[in-house]
Design an enzyme around this catalytic site. Structure first.
Site, PDB file in Angstrom:
ATOM      1  N   CYS A 211      11.116  -8.668 -10.835  1.00  0.00           N
ATOM      2  CA  CYS A 211      11.857  -8.304  -9.347  1.00  0.00           C
ATOM      3  C   CYS A 211      11.902  -9.727  -8.546  1.00  0.00           C
ATOM      4  O   CYS A 211      10.826 -10.471  -8.833  1.00  0.00           O
ATOM      5  CB  CYS A 211      11.287  -7.337  -8.753  1.00  0.00           C
ATOM      6  SG  CYS A 211      11.212  -5.948  -9.427  1.00  0.00           S
TER       7      CYS A 211
ATOM      8  N   GLU B  63      -5.373  -9.241 -13.226  1.00  0.00           N
ATOM      9  CA  GLU B  63      -6.289  -9.268 -12.083  1.00  0.00           C
ATOM     10  C   GLU B  63      -6.055  -7.528 -11.931  1.00  0.00           C
ATOM     11  O   GLU B  63      -5.252  -7.215 -12.192  1.00  0.00           O
ATOM     12  CB  GLU B  63      -5.538  -9.965 -10.804  1.00  0.00           C
ATOM     13  CG  GLU B  63      -5.603 -11.580 -11.042  1.00  0.00           C
ATOM     14  CD  GLU B  63      -5.097 -12.099  -9.533  1.00  0.00           C
ATOM     15  OE1 GLU B  63      -5.880 -13.002  -9.194  1.00  0.00           O
ATOM     16  OE2 GLU B  63      -3.946 -11.856  -9.606  1.00  0.00           O
TER      17      GLU B  63
ATOM     18  N   CYS C  78      -1.202  -5.438  -4.057  1.00  0.00           N
ATOM     19  CA  CYS C  78      -1.399  -5.497  -5.574  1.00  0.00           C
ATOM     20  C   CYS C  78       0.171  -6.463  -5.875  1.00  0.00           C
ATOM     21  O   CYS C  78      -0.059  -7.074  -7.089  1.00  0.00           O
ATOM     22  CB  CYS C  78      -1.067  -4.082  -6.159  1.00  0.00           C
ATOM     23  SG  CYS C  78      -2.528  -3.155  -5.524  1.00  0.00           S
TER      24      CYS C  78
ATOM     25  N   CYS D 100      -6.750  -1.130  -7.721  1.00  0.00           N
ATOM     26  CA  CYS D 100      -5.284  -1.617  -7.853  1.00  0.00           C
ATOM     27  C   CYS D 100      -5.339  -1.977  -9.578  1.00  0.00           C
ATOM     28  O   CYS D 100      -5.918  -3.089  -9.682  1.00  0.00           O
ATOM     29  CB  CYS D 100      -4.613  -2.250  -7.117  1.00  0.00           C
ATOM     30  SG  CYS D 100      -2.874  -2.807  -7.668  1.00  0.00           S
TER      31      CYS D 100
ATOM     32  N   CYS E  12       8.549 -10.520  -6.523  1.00  0.00           N
ATOM     33  CA  CYS E  12       7.374 -10.269  -7.013  1.00  0.00           C
ATOM     34  C   CYS E  12       6.676 -11.468  -7.639  1.00  0.00           C
ATOM     35  O   CYS E  12       7.415 -12.073  -8.715  1.00  0.00           O
ATOM     36  CB  CYS E  12       7.330  -8.945  -7.787  1.00  0.00           C
ATOM     37  SG  CYS E  12       5.868  -8.574  -8.281  1.00  0.00           S
TER      38      CYS E  12
ATOM     39  N   CYS F 183       5.191  -9.361 -16.258  1.00  0.00           N
ATOM     40  CA  CYS F 183       5.955  -8.043 -16.299  1.00  0.00           C
ATOM     41  C   CYS F 183       7.404  -8.248 -16.631  1.00  0.00           C
ATOM     42  O   CYS F 183       7.900  -9.056 -16.372  1.00  0.00           O
ATOM     43  CB  CYS F 183       5.788  -7.498 -14.484  1.00  0.00           C
ATOM     44  SG  CYS F 183       6.961  -6.302 -14.171  1.00  0.00           S
TER      45      CYS F 183
HETATM   46  N1  SAH Z   1       5.910  -2.545 -11.879  1.00  0.00           N
HETATM   47  C1  SAH Z   1       5.610  -1.501 -10.935  1.00  0.00           C
HETATM   48  C2  SAH Z   1       4.344  -1.468 -10.291  1.00  0.00           C
HETATM   49  C3  SAH Z   1       4.094  -2.946  -9.417  1.00  0.00           C
HETATM   50  S1  SAH Z   1       3.672  -2.364  -7.939  1.00  0.00           S
HETATM   51  C4  SAH Z   1       6.556  -1.199  -9.878  1.00  0.00           C
HETATM   52  O1  SAH Z   1       7.584  -2.069  -9.753  1.00  0.00           O
HETATM   53  O2  SAH Z   1       6.536  -0.166  -9.038  1.00  0.00           O
HETATM   54  C5  SAH Z   1       3.919  -3.457  -6.967  1.00  0.00           C
HETATM   55  C6  SAH Z   1       4.547  -3.101  -5.714  1.00  0.00           C
HETATM   56  O3  SAH Z   1       4.096  -4.193  -4.879  1.00  0.00           O
HETATM   57  C7  SAH Z   1       6.201  -2.759  -5.543  1.00  0.00           C
HETATM   58  O4  SAH Z   1       6.292  -1.686  -5.183  1.00  0.00           O
HETATM   59  C8  SAH Z   1       6.463  -3.968  -4.473  1.00  0.00           C
HETATM   60  O5  SAH Z   1       6.968  -3.063  -3.505  1.00  0.00           O
HETATM   61  C9  SAH Z   1       5.123  -4.621  -4.252  1.00  0.00           C
HETATM   62  N2  SAH Z   1       5.455  -5.935  -4.079  1.00  0.00           N
HETATM   63  C10 SAH Z   1       5.729  -6.858  -4.758  1.00  0.00           C
HETATM   64  N3  SAH Z   1       5.843  -7.996  -4.672  1.00  0.00           N
HETATM   65  C11 SAH Z   1       5.399  -7.938  -3.195  1.00  0.00           C
HETATM   66  C12 SAH Z   1       5.685  -8.854  -2.013  1.00  0.00           C
HETATM   67  N4  SAH Z   1       5.867 -10.153  -2.429  1.00  0.00           N
HETATM   68  N5  SAH Z   1       5.668  -8.439  -0.806  1.00  0.00           N
HETATM   69  C13 SAH Z   1       5.397  -6.953  -0.712  1.00  0.00           C
HETATM   70  N6  SAH Z   1       5.405  -6.158  -1.716  1.00  0.00           N
HETATM   71  C14 SAH Z   1       5.460  -6.452  -2.795  1.00  0.00           C
END
Ligand code: SAH
Length: 344
Positions: free
Chosen positions: A116, A92, A336, A105, A119, A112
Site C-alpha cells: 500500500c 516487530e 502498527c 499487535c 504503509c 508485505c
Molecule cells: N495487511 C493488513 C494488516 C496491516 S494493518 C491490512 O492491510 O489491514 C495496518 C493498518 O495500519 C492498516 O489498516 C492501515 O490503515 C494502517 N496504516 C498503515 N500505514 C499507515 C500510516 N502510515 N498511517 C496510518 N495508518 C497506517
C-alpha cells in the site's frame, strides 16, 4: 535452519501426538504447555518437573524459542519489540497499553505483498511468511514481559507487518493456539484480524469455527481511488470484498469494522465522505478513521484536524458509527502501520 519442530507451532493435541510418536509419556504434553504458556519457561532446561534426560531429549526434537528479542523502544503508550528470527530476518510487534487494556499487535509476515502506498511494511514487498511459532511467540514473550509487572496480554490484533490472510494457515493456527485455555486463553472476541481484502480467504475464514473480529482496510469510498493507493485492489474489486465481508458478518454475527486512513488530497474530501456514507449505509459497521502517519520517503501528508472532523461529521450525520483519536501515533492501526523492515 534446523529441522527441529518449533514447539509453539503445535496445538496441545499436536503436542500429545508428537510425544506419543517419539515414545514420551503423553501426559507430559500438558505440563510442557503449562511451562511454556503459563509459567514463563524460556527453555526446556527450566521445566524442572521433567527429568534432566527427558529435557535433553525434548530439546533435540523441538525448537524453543524460535524468536529472540533484539531491542525494545518505548513511546508514550506504545512499546515496540524488535525480534530476530532463526534465519536472521527481523520483525516487530507493538504492545499498546491503555487503561486496563494490554493489546499486542502481531506481525504475520516479513515485509508485505500488499505494498500500500502509505504503509512502511510493504515498501520492499514480501520477504517471507512467518511460521505459526514465530507468530505465537510474539504474544507469548510479551505476555511473559507483562507478567513481571502483574499484567497480562488481553487483546491481540493482527495488524503488524504483513497481510495475515496471505499467511492463512499459520495465522489461523496461531489464533487457535493463543485462544486455547491451556495457553494464553485470549478470548476470540478480543482477537482482531485486519486485511487488505483477500476475497477467497475472507470466505474461508467465515467457514471456520472461529468468531474473531475481522477488519477491512478500506481507505477509499470507491474502486478507483482504492486502486491508486492499494495495488491489491486490482486483484480484488471492492464490490467482491464487501460481499465477502457481509458473508463473514452473517456467519459469525460480528459487526464489521472498516479502517480508513485519511490522506490529504487523496481520500479526505467531503465528496469521499458522502460516497463512503452511501456505500456503507445499510451495514452494521464502524469506520475507524486514522489520520495518515507520515513515513520517511513517502510523499503523502496527513490532513488537518478540521478536515478529519468534517469527514467524520458527514459519516455520523448519515448514521455511521465512527471512531477517531487524533493520533499521537497511539492509534492501534496507525502504531502498527508504522512497522518497517529494519530498526537498527
Ligand atoms: N495487511 C493488513 C494488516 C496491516 S494493518 C491490512 O492491510 O489491514 C495496518 C493498518 O495500519 C492498516 O489498516 C492501515 O490503515 C494502517 N496504516 C498503515 N500505514 C499507515 C500510516 N502510515 N498511517 C496510518 N495508518 C497506517
Amino acid at each position: 535452519m534446523s529441522d527441529k519442530i518449533p514447539l509453539c507451532s503445535l496445538t496441545l493435541d499436536d503436542l500429545k501426538k508428537k510425544m506419543s510418536d517419539i515414545g514420551e509419556p503423553v501426559f507430559r504434553a500438558k505440563q510442557i504447555f503449562e511451562w511454556v504458556y503459563q509459567k514463563g519457561a524460556v527453555s526446556f532446561d527450566a521445566m524442572t518437573n521433567l527429568s534432566k534426560e527427558m529435557r535433553g531429549r525434548l530439546a533435540d526434537v523441538f525448537q524453543f524459542p524460535s524468536i529472540r528479542l533484539v531491542q525494545t523502544q518505548q513511546a508514550e503508550e506504545t512499546m515496540k519489540f524488535l525480534w530476530e528470527l532463526a534465519d536472521g530476518k527481523k520483525i516487530e510487534s507493538v504492545l499498546i497499553e491503555s487503561f486496563d487494556r494490554r493489546t499486542v499487535c502481531l506481525s504475520s509476515q516479513v515485509g508485505c505483498p500488499a505494498r500500500c502506498a502509505f504503509c512502511a511494511s510493504g515498501k520492499e514487498g514480501l520477504i517471507r511468511s512467518l511460521s505459526t511459532a514465530e507468530i505465537v511467540e510474539q504474544a507469548l514473550h510479551i505476555d511473559r514481559f507483562l507478567r513481571e509487572k502483574g499484567e497480562r496480554v488481553c487483546h491481540l490484533v493482527y495488524m503488524g507487518m504483513g497481510e495475515p490472510l496471505e499467511n492463512y494457515d499459520a495465522v489461523v493456527r496461531s489464533i487457535r493456539i493463543l485462544h486455547d485455555e491451556n495457553s494464553l486463553h485470549i478470548s476470540q472476541r478480543r482477537i482482531t484480524v485486519s486485511t487488505v481484502g483477500v476475497v477467497e480467504a475472507i470466505h474461508r475464514l467465515a467457514k471456520e469455527d472461529l468468531k474473531i473480529n475481522l477488519v477491512l482496510s478500506l481507505h477509499a469510498p470507491n474502486q478507483n481511488i482504492r486502486k491508486k493507493i492499494i495495488p491489491y485492489a486490482r486483484k480484488y474489486p471492492l464490490e467482491e470484498i464487501l460481499m465477502a465481508m457481509d458473508d463473514y458478518a452473517i456467519a459469525t454475527k460480528r459487526d464489521i469494522t472498516f479502517e480508513y486512513t485519511l490522506i490529504e488530497g487523496i481520500n479526505d474530501h467531503s465528496g469521499c465522505a458522502q460516497e463512503l456514507a452511501a456505500l456503507l449505509r445499510m451495514k452494521q459497521c464502524t469506520v475507524n478513521l486514522i489520520p495518515y502517519n507520515p513515513i520517511e520517503n513517502i510523499d503523502l501528508n496527513r490532513p488537518s484536524q478540521e478536515k478529519v472532523a468534517r469527514f467524520r461529521e458527514i459519516l455520523e450525520k448519515a448514521g455511521i458509527n465512527t471512531t477517531w483519536r487524533y493520533t499521537k501515533g497511539d492509534d492501534i492501526a496507525a502504531a502498527c502501520g508504522q512497522l518497517a523492515l529494519s530498526t537498527t
